[in-house]
Design a protein around this motif. Sequence first.
Motif, PDB file in Angstrom:
ATOM      1  N   ARG A 298       0.855  -1.183   0.000  1.00 27.56           N
ATOM      2  CA  ARG A 298       0.000   0.000   0.000  1.00 27.56           C
ATOM      3  C   ARG A 298       0.896   1.240   0.000  1.00 27.56           C
ATOM      4  O   ARG A 298       1.105   1.861   1.038  1.00 27.56           O
ATOM      5  N   PRO A 299       1.451   1.604  -1.155  1.00 28.96           N
ATOM      6  CA  PRO A 299       2.347   2.771  -1.187  1.00 28.96           C
ATOM      7  C   PRO A 299       1.648   4.026  -0.701  1.00 28.96           C
ATOM      8  O   PRO A 299       0.443   4.202  -0.874  1.00 28.96           O
ATOM      9  N   GLY A 300       2.435   4.901  -0.062  1.00 24.22           N
ATOM     10  CA  GLY A 300       1.876   6.069   0.594  1.00 24.22           C
ATOM     11  C   GLY A 300       1.668   7.263  -0.310  1.00 24.22           C
ATOM     12  O   GLY A 300       2.053   7.271  -1.483  1.00 24.22           O
ATOM     13  N   LEU A 301       1.084   8.291   0.277  1.00 21.84           N
ATOM     14  CA  LEU A 301       0.773   9.507  -0.465  1.00 21.84           C
ATOM     15  C   LEU A 301       2.006  10.187  -1.031  1.00 21.84           C
ATOM     16  O   LEU A 301       1.942  10.820  -2.084  1.00 21.84           O
ATOM     17  N   ILE A 302       3.133  10.064  -0.336  1.00 20.26           N
ATOM     18  CA  ILE A 302       4.338  10.759  -0.800  1.00 20.26           C
ATOM     19  C   ILE A 302       4.786  10.248  -2.156  1.00 20.26           C
ATOM     20  O   ILE A 302       5.382  10.986  -2.948  1.00 20.26           O
ATOM     21  N   GLU A 303       4.482   8.991  -2.458  1.00 20.68           N
ATOM     22  CA  GLU A 303       4.917   8.401  -3.732  1.00 20.68           C
ATOM     23  C   GLU A 303       4.258   9.075  -4.921  1.00 20.68           C
ATOM     24  O   GLU A 303       4.879   9.226  -5.976  1.00 20.68           O
ATOM     25  N   SER A 304       2.999   9.478  -4.773  1.00 22.78           N
ATOM     26  CA  SER A 304       2.287  10.087  -5.903  1.00 22.78           C
ATOM     27  C   SER A 304       2.097  11.596  -5.738  1.00 22.78           C
ATOM     28  O   SER A 304       1.383  12.220  -6.525  1.00 22.78           O
ATOM     29  N   ALA A 305       2.744  12.171  -4.711  1.00 27.30           N
ATOM     30  CA  ALA A 305       2.624  13.621  -4.509  1.00 27.30           C
ATOM     31  C   ALA A 305       3.127  14.364  -5.740  1.00 27.30           C
ATOM     32  O   ALA A 305       4.117  13.964  -6.360  1.00 27.30           O
ATOM     33  N   HIS A 306       2.467  15.439  -6.095  1.00 26.88           N
ATOM     34  CA  HIS A 306       2.832  16.167  -7.307  1.00 26.88           C
ATOM     35  C   HIS A 306       2.624  17.666  -7.118  1.00 26.88           C
ATOM     36  O   HIS A 306       1.905  18.097  -6.207  1.00 26.88           O
TER      37      HIS A 306
ATOM     38  N   VAL B 251       1.608  18.243  17.338  1.00 23.91           N
ATOM     39  CA  VAL B 251       2.007  19.110  16.221  1.00 23.91           C
ATOM     40  C   VAL B 251       3.319  18.669  15.574  1.00 23.91           C
ATOM     41  O   VAL B 251       3.408  18.618  14.341  1.00 23.91           O
ATOM     42  N   PRO B 252       4.361  18.314  16.328  1.00 24.00           N
ATOM     43  CA  PRO B 252       5.600  17.886  15.668  1.00 24.00           C
ATOM     44  C   PRO B 252       5.407  16.662  14.775  1.00 24.00           C
ATOM     45  O   PRO B 252       6.083  16.527  13.741  1.00 24.00           O
ATOM     46  N   GLN B 253       4.483  15.766  15.157  1.00 25.91           N
ATOM     47  CA  GLN B 253       4.232  14.575  14.353  1.00 25.91           C
ATOM     48  C   GLN B 253       3.518  14.920  13.057  1.00 25.91           C
ATOM     49  O   GLN B 253       3.734  14.269  12.027  1.00 25.91           O
ATOM     50  N   LYS B 254       2.691  15.928  13.090  1.00 24.02           N
ATOM     51  CA  LYS B 254       2.065  16.404  11.852  1.00 24.02           C
ATOM     52  C   LYS B 254       3.071  17.183  11.002  1.00 24.02           C
ATOM     53  O   LYS B 254       3.189  16.977   9.793  1.00 24.02           O
ATOM     54  N   GLU B 255       3.783  18.071  11.672  1.00 21.68           N
ATOM     55  CA  GLU B 255       4.647  19.015  10.954  1.00 21.68           C
ATOM     56  C   GLU B 255       5.799  18.337  10.224  1.00 21.68           C
ATOM     57  O   GLU B 255       6.314  18.878   9.237  1.00 21.68           O
ATOM     58  N   ARG B 256       6.199  17.153  10.692  1.00 18.96           N
ATOM     59  CA  ARG B 256       7.338  16.468  10.062  1.00 18.96           C
ATOM     60  C   ARG B 256       7.058  16.091   8.607  1.00 18.96           C
ATOM     61  O   ARG B 256       7.983  15.801   7.848  1.00 18.96           O
ATOM     62  N   HIS B 257       5.787  16.106   8.202  1.00 22.49           N
ATOM     63  CA  HIS B 257       5.438  15.734   6.835  1.00 22.49           C
ATOM     64  C   HIS B 257       5.421  16.929   5.877  1.00 22.49           C
ATOM     65  O   HIS B 257       5.295  16.748   4.665  1.00 22.49           O
ATOM     66  N   VAL B 258       5.556  18.133   6.416  1.00 22.57           N
ATOM     67  CA  VAL B 258       5.475  19.330   5.570  1.00 22.57           C
ATOM     68  C   VAL B 258       6.616  19.366   4.550  1.00 22.57           C
ATOM     69  O   VAL B 258       6.392  19.536   3.343  1.00 22.57           O
ATOM     70  N   ALA B 259       7.857  19.213   5.011  1.00 19.89           N
ATOM     71  CA  ALA B 259       9.022  19.343   4.127  1.00 19.89           C
ATOM     72  C   ALA B 259       9.067  18.278   3.034  1.00 19.89           C
ATOM     73  O   ALA B 259       9.341  18.607   1.860  1.00 19.89           O
ATOM     74  N   PRO B 260       8.828  16.985   3.333  1.00 27.66           N
ATOM     75  CA  PRO B 260       8.858  15.987   2.256  1.00 27.66           C
ATOM     76  C   PRO B 260       7.844  16.262   1.153  1.00 27.66           C
ATOM     77  O   PRO B 260       8.151  16.078  -0.030  1.00 27.66           O
ATOM     78  N   PHE B 261       6.653  16.717   1.525  1.00 25.46           N
ATOM     79  CA  PHE B 261       5.682  17.052   0.480  1.00 25.46           C
ATOM     80  C   PHE B 261       6.108  18.304  -0.285  1.00 25.46           C
ATOM     81  O   PHE B 261       5.964  18.374  -1.510  1.00 25.46           O
ATOM     82  N   ALA B 262       6.650  19.276   0.432  1.00 28.84           N
ATOM     83  CA  ALA B 262       7.104  20.503  -0.228  1.00 28.84           C
ATOM     84  C   ALA B 262       8.188  20.201  -1.256  1.00 28.84           C
ATOM     85  O   ALA B 262       8.251  20.850  -2.313  1.00 28.84           O
ATOM     86  N   ALA B 263       9.044  19.214  -0.971  1.00 31.31           N
ATOM     87  CA  ALA B 263      10.106  18.835  -1.906  1.00 31.31           C
ATOM     88  C   ALA B 263       9.541  18.314  -3.221  1.00 31.31           C
ATOM     89  O   ALA B 263      10.239  18.325  -4.246  1.00 31.31           O
TER      90      ALA B 263
END
Length: 251
Positions: A84-92, A105-117
């Motif tokens: 079940r590949p995750g959302l980051i794989e198909s992020a665009h 909040v830190p657990q949510k915020e850690r996903h901001v940078a990978p998606f921004a990339a």
Amino acid sequence: METVGMVGPGKIGLPICENLIKSGYRVLGFRRSSLADFEKIGGVAARSPADIGAQADIVFSCLPSSQALEEVVNGPAGALKPVRPGLIESAHPGQIIVELGSHPVPQKERHVAPFAAKGAVFLDGEVSGTPGMVAARKAVIYLAGDKEACAKAERVVAGFADSCLYFGAFGAASRVKLVNNLLVAIHIAAAAEAMALGLKAGVDVELMIKAIATGSGGSTQFGIRAPWMAQRRFLPPQGTVPALQHYFPMR
């Protein structure tokens, strides 16, 4: 027909999906358990979070824990080729992901940078309301993070809720939800004590509930729960102690 994604169409996510479908959206959903109830209301089942991300520019997720969020974003831990590949794989580029579950909040915020990339935006979202309030479009949706992305997400939120508030920097929505649920816990406990007294008073209970719920001592929780308390209708649970305790260690 615009496609909107929902990862986690459960107690809160399912009525969100139903309202979106009624508003004319094609709703693509995924969860690890059965999607039969989701498909019954007109939702389209997806194979994985990545499958949703590949087809939708706006994706909502409503997950019960930080671990579940981690798996939805990155796929199951330790899997070389996740089933079940995750959302980051198909992020665009231009994609917006809104997590509506409550996590530190830190657990949510850690996903901001990978998606921004990958050119996508990850937003802090929260739902203030019971499943019944969500179904009736009476829940209030909190958003925080990138202002432009929140404005775009708010257009879709209007498909399932009548009220949406933008709180500014990432994490602000989660912090306001913490304040909200502190009051929820207090109001439920106070309503129980008030009903215990009221039932011993020998008055017309239904009329008492109406008088208090519409008067200066009323609250949303009293209006919802006092009739159940009077009837001693406690099952199925509409909210549990562990569910509220989930918020206490958050900052």
